[in-house]
Design an enzyme around this catalytic site. Structure first.
Site, short mmCIF file in Angstrom:
data_model
loop_
_atom_site.label_atom_id
_atom_site.label_comp_id
_atom_site.label_asym_id
_atom_site.label_seq_id
_atom_site.Cartn_x
_atom_site.Cartn_y
_atom_site.Cartn_z
CD GLU A 62 -1.77 -2.42 1.28
OE1 GLU A 62 -2.57 -3.30 0.93
OE2 GLU A 62 -0.66 -2.67 1.82
CG HIS A 131 -10.28 -8.58 5.97
ND1 HIS A 131 -9.20 -9.05 6.67
CD2 HIS A 131 -10.09 -8.97 4.67
CE1 HIS A 131 -8.40 -9.72 5.84
NE2 HIS A 131 -8.92 -9.67 4.63
#
Length: 328
Positions: A62, A131
């Site tokens: 990321e 998540h």
């Protein structure tokens, strides 16, 4: 042309497609967004139609994804980054907060960094650790970033296009558990029905204001409908943007209803509801008949999927807050 009934997921896909058709400088990048179309299929078929140079499958990094997008933006492109899940954004946090948010100010306005960071957020899908999170307060606190939420297909379609056109970096939150909920969208319209940073009055009421954003908007609408059966008239405002916050729309409502309940999934302590409560109290102190109340996730790490239903604000918790407000 009549509006089309579609899902939030498909509306986002259509909005991205329209933005890419309109501007060849719009580039998509993220993990598995190409051939797979993303874990939620938001970018499905876009690589096939626009090519691998414009829909780029990035490595699992990321920080590298966001950093590369910053470089592309400085070279005149308009990158749209997908973070697979909200909890995956932290490796890219330094790039977002230290670079993306600061370059415009650091350059005294000479540099524009039009990057959109798409983040599926919130719970309700039974996912594992990392998540399901609601981390909007981090980014709303970071000057230089715009932070917005879509909650329905119409907003999803228009807001993603408006975010891409914005010259400032935008954190674009999508309510992952609502991806498949449907609504009407006019895909042939030429202008958005409202500005990117404007709150939306969803339901008029006289007795109390419910304010929410993202996945909690539907919960508040359900609460307003349930309260109506008991003779209570609740006004529902979809904030849509938390930075900037459309405080005028919010205070106009509270000055009329004299009560406010703020609802969000993130934990209560230092959650964005605290900022709303403070801002509304400063402006509406002499109008309020009860303190501003918050309905939020609990002050605990996001739980395992089997405990989600206990952690997430639901209809009963919102209605309980409404009852407590009327008890003052």
């Amino acid at each position: 042309m009549a509006a089309t009934r579609t899902t939030i997921a498909k509306a986002l896909n259509a909005g991205l497609r329209r933005a890419m058709d309109r501007d060849p400088k719009v580039i998509l990048t993220g993990e598995d967004i190409g051939k797979l179309g993303g874990v939620f299929r938001i970018t499905e078929h876009l690589q096939k139609d626009f090519g691998e140079d414009r829909v780029i499958d990035a490595p699992l990094a990321e920080s590298g994804i966001v950093g590369t997008a910053i470089g592309m933006a400085l070279r005149g492109y308009r990158p749209v980054v997908e973070i697979q899940f909200d909890g995956f954004v932290y490796p890219g946090f330094d790039q977002i907060v230290s670079q993306l948010a600061k370059l415009h100010s650091r350059s005294r306005g000479h540099l524009k960094v039009p990057v959109v960071v798409r983040i599926p957020m919130g719970g309700g899908i039974g996912a594992v650790e990392h998540h399901s999170e609601s981390n909007e307060a981090y980014f709303a606190h970071t000057l230089g970033l715009k932070v917005v939420f879509c909650s329905n297909p119409e907003d999803a379609y228009w807001m993603i296009q408006q975010a891409i056109e914005c010259d400032d970096p935008v954190i674009f939150y999508e309510p992952k558990r609502r991806y498949h909920e449907k609504g009407e969208v006019d895909l042939e319209a030429t202008e958005a029905p409202r500005g990117l940073f404007e709150a939306r009055l969803l339901s008029e009421g006289a007795d109390l204001t419910l304010a929410a954003y993202g996945p909690m908007v539907k919960t508040c609408m359900d609460a307003a409908n349930a309260a109506a059966t008991e003779g209570r008239s609740l006004e529902v405002i979809d904030l849509r943007s938390v930075s900037p916050l459309d405080i005028d729309a919010l205070t106009t409502s509270v000055e009329k209803t004299r009560r406010l309940v703020v609802v969000h999934e993130a934990s209560e302590f230092c959650g964005f509801g605290a900022e709303i409560a403070a801002a509304v109290t400063e402006r509406c102190f002499y109008h309020l008949e009860a303190p501003v109340l918050r309905v939020t996730g609990y002050n605990a790490p996001y739980p395992a999927s089997r405990l989600e239903e206990h952690f997430l604000p639901d209809l009963d918790r919102v209605l309980d807050a409404v009852d407590r407000s009327f008890a003052y």
